[in-house]
Design an enzyme around this catalytic site. Structure first.
Site, mmCIF file in Angstrom:
data_model
loop_
_atom_site.group_PDB
_atom_site.id
_atom_site.type_symbol
_atom_site.label_atom_id
_atom_site.label_comp_id
_atom_site.label_asym_id
_atom_site.label_seq_id
_atom_site.Cartn_x
_atom_site.Cartn_y
_atom_site.Cartn_z
ATOM 1 N N ASP A 111 -6.395 0.584 0.372
ATOM 2 C CA ASP A 111 -6.659 0.802 1.792
ATOM 3 C C ASP A 111 -8.077 0.325 2.103
ATOM 4 O O ASP A 111 -8.750 -0.262 1.254
ATOM 5 C CB ASP A 111 -6.462 2.272 2.158
ATOM 6 C CG ASP A 111 -7.535 3.170 1.565
ATOM 7 O OD1 ASP A 111 -8.276 2.717 0.658
ATOM 8 O OD2 ASP A 111 -7.642 4.329 1.999
ATOM 9 N N LYS B 186 0.834 -1.204 0.000
ATOM 10 C CA LYS B 186 0.000 0.000 0.000
ATOM 11 C C LYS B 186 0.866 1.251 0.000
ATOM 12 O O LYS B 186 0.656 2.168 -0.802
ATOM 13 C CB LYS B 186 -0.930 0.015 1.215
ATOM 14 C CG LYS B 186 -1.910 1.188 1.211
ATOM 15 C CD LYS B 186 -2.777 1.220 2.454
ATOM 16 C CE LYS B 186 -2.034 1.847 3.610
ATOM 17 N NZ LYS B 186 -2.922 2.134 4.769
#
Length: 210
Positions: free
Chosen positions: A139, A121
């Site tokens: 996310d 991420k």
């Protein structure tokens, strides 16, 4: 899974709704974004933005971070939670960037993932925001909303969601699309009590009023 036509419609409507698809973390230097994203783990971006001005003022250069005392850094980031691990990773990353990457945050996934505390991420966000490359930032907002829309199969696994989004979201749209997922997740498609009646994507959603 969504058709290409529906996927394009989703992308275009989100562009109209959120024309300024920007990261909500405040930063001026490439490594500041990297450190801010690390601090944002299990913490809000708003909280991180309250913490980083003093942090970056105390350690104004990458060299300062590399030479910093981990416990002292921890005191600056204490309110972000998990402060010991985050402080350790920030100092460790600063050292790695200086010694292995000539003081520049890496511009590829493979090298970014070797830095302390950096996962996919974070790496995707850095690639998209700093280097303008494709960045599929999965996310909680992105995972939740793309599953509801039917762009993914509803998996909660970030890597699986990323792999599925790579199949349907064009690379050049990926970074801004993920930023818009965050904005939409905060404003409309919330985890609890999503405002489906006010959602511009309602007719394209697999789970309206979920």
């Amino acid at each position: 899974m969504k058709s290409k036509t529906d996927t394009t419609a989703i992308i275009e409507r989100l562009k109209e709704l959120y024309p300024d698809a920007i990261c909500s973390l405040d930063y001026k230097k490439d490594y500041e974004l990297l450190f801010s994203v690390r601090l944002s783990a299990q913490c809000t971006d708003a909280r991180v933005n309250l913490v980083t001005p003093a942090l970056f003022a105390r350690y104004p250069t990458l060299e300062a971070f590399a030479e910093a005392d981990v416990d002292e850094v921890g005191q600056y980031v204490h309110s972000c939670g998990f402060w010991r691990a985050k402080a350790r990773d920030i100092v460790g990353s600063a050292k790695e960037i200086l010694t292995r990457f000539n003081g520049r945050v890496p511009d590829n996934m493979e090298d970014l993932l070797t830095l302390p505390g950096v996962g996919r991420k974070t790496a995707n966000l850095v690639l998209g925001d700093i280097y303008g490359k494709e960045g599929y930032v999965c996310d909680t907002h992105c995972i939740r909303i793309t599953g509801r829309l039917g762009l993914t199969d509803g998996s909660k696994d970030p890597l699986k969601v990323e792999q599925q989004l790579r199949q349907c979201i064009p690379p050049e749209e990926s970074n801004n699309f993920c930023h818009r997922m965050v904005l939409h997740g905060r404003a409309v498609c919330t985890a609890r009590n999503p405002q489906c009646q006010n959602c511009t994507l309602r007719d394209l959603c697999d789970h309206p009023a979920e």
